[in-house]
Design a protein around this motif. Sequence first.
Motif, short mmCIF file in Angstrom:
data_model
loop_
_atom_site.label_atom_id
_atom_site.label_comp_id
_atom_site.label_asym_id
_atom_site.label_seq_id
_atom_site.Cartn_x
_atom_site.Cartn_y
_atom_site.Cartn_z
N ARG A 83 0.88 -1.40 0.09
CA ARG A 83 0.50 0.23 0.20
C ARG A 83 0.16 1.58 0.48
NH1 ARG A 83 -2.71 -3.37 -0.90
NH2 ARG A 83 -4.96 -4.24 0.29
N TYR A 104 -5.77 5.54 13.19
CA TYR A 104 -4.48 6.10 11.70
C TYR A 104 -5.39 6.37 10.75
CZ TYR A 104 -2.37 4.28 7.46
OH TYR A 104 -1.57 4.30 6.10
N HIS A 119 -5.30 -8.05 0.39
CA HIS A 119 -5.16 -8.72 1.41
C HIS A 119 -5.92 -8.71 2.76
CE1 HIS A 119 -3.67 -4.99 3.06
NE2 HIS A 119 -4.67 -4.82 3.10
N HIS A 121 -7.36 -7.82 6.90
CA HIS A 121 -6.67 -7.81 8.22
C HIS A 121 -8.14 -7.49 9.58
CE1 HIS A 121 -7.35 -3.33 7.19
NE2 HIS A 121 -5.70 -3.59 5.83
N ARG A 127 -12.39 4.58 3.11
CA ARG A 127 -11.38 5.38 2.50
C ARG A 127 -12.54 6.74 2.00
NH1 ARG A 127 -7.56 1.33 2.68
NH2 ARG A 127 -9.27 -0.44 2.33
N HIS A 160 -9.44 -7.26 0.60
CA HIS A 160 -9.27 -6.67 -0.85
C HIS A 160 -7.95 -5.76 -1.22
CE1 HIS A 160 -7.83 -4.71 3.65
NE2 HIS A 160 -7.01 -3.80 3.10
N HIS A 162 -6.80 -3.02 -4.31
CA HIS A 162 -7.10 -1.99 -4.82
C HIS A 162 -6.27 -2.28 -6.57
CE1 HIS A 162 -7.23 -0.64 -0.70
NE2 HIS A 162 -7.03 -0.77 -0.24
N ASP A 174 -7.20 6.80 3.91
CA ASP A 174 -7.33 6.14 4.49
C ASP A 174 -7.73 5.98 5.85
OD1 ASP A 174 -6.45 4.38 2.58
OD2 ASP A 174 -4.94 3.80 2.64
#
Length: 361
Positions: A83, A104, A119, A121, A127, A160, A162, A174
């Motif tokens: 990313r 974050y 990936h 998590h 977004r 997800h 992109h 983000d």
Amino acid sequence: MAVASAKRPDKGKPEATHNIEAVRQAYYERISKLDMAPLWKVMSALVPDEPVTRCKPVIWRYNDVKSLVMESGSLISAEEAKRRVLILENPALRGESRVTNTLYAGIQMIMPGEVAPAHRHVSSAIRFVLDGEGAYTAVAGEKAFMAPGDFVITANWAPHDHGNPSDKPMLWLDVLDAPAVNFFETSFGEDFPSRMQETARRDGDSLSFYGSGVLPDLRPAETAAPMNRTPVINYTYARTRPIVERLRQEGGIDPRHGARVRYANPLSGGPVLPTMGAYLAMLPKNFRGEPYRSTDGTIFVCAEGRGATDVDGQVLEWSRNDVLVVPPWKRYAHRAAEQSVLFSISDRPAQEALGIWREGE
Ligand code: GTQ
């Protein structure tokens, strides 16, 4: 040094000796060896009179941010970086990858033809699209093509990736609940063997169904049990902006927040995620908001217009795509020089679930 106390007549009261501090200190050192500490030394820090924040009010101006993010395009590919993101760090929390204590934030860029590999998590992500058009996020088998002002959800454990098949770079903000998840020390993540997911649904499927008030009848897993997160992947600006415009026209203007809507889980009416909630507000030209404060540290993005937010006496002037932070329990007031639209996101749903959220003037 031992102190004679056995013969004290007023036993039960603290000893009125001149060296009580030295005696206490010696005692603290002894209990410290057993990993114990006196509450009375830290009571006011543990239970303050008012919420205390480590965060500072801060603004990132898009003029500065955009050119620096664009520069990263020639330094590293999205594929290599996984990313390609510049983290927005609260100046009081440098090195901690936090924009507030619990959230974050970063600015991600994806160049034409690039793929940011699949990936998933435990942290949920949102977004908010700043620039570009025609790149997508694929979430759990559905591609959401994005445009500026779109608000996209990647819930806990949703796979997800992109991609950008357009001919322009796309940049978005983000926001992840990673610091909150890491507070519980429960963060997991995994890469997928393939770069991109197989699509399992038509592009934009979730907003087409849920945003039209109809439920897909053949997906009982999704529709039978209410989920603690929204099934909608992209809340498009094309659909939400006219709603705040209508609110403004009809006088639905909150004296503090402007003409504001809350992004909701259409199945439950609850927040979009259990950890993070979002709003979109239109401020009329020359709006002067009344002061407000709440215990959720909030990230605002200016989607349109120009104005300023007074945070605890500090004036943060904003225009399109600037990102600003109001720390928990700091009093703030917005004003708009032009008609403006502010997107905001915070940890309010997490605090409400725990019963600790408060608001005030
Ligand atoms: O797009 O999946 O800014 O996993 C930080 C971690 C973005 C993402 C971030 C992530 C992502």
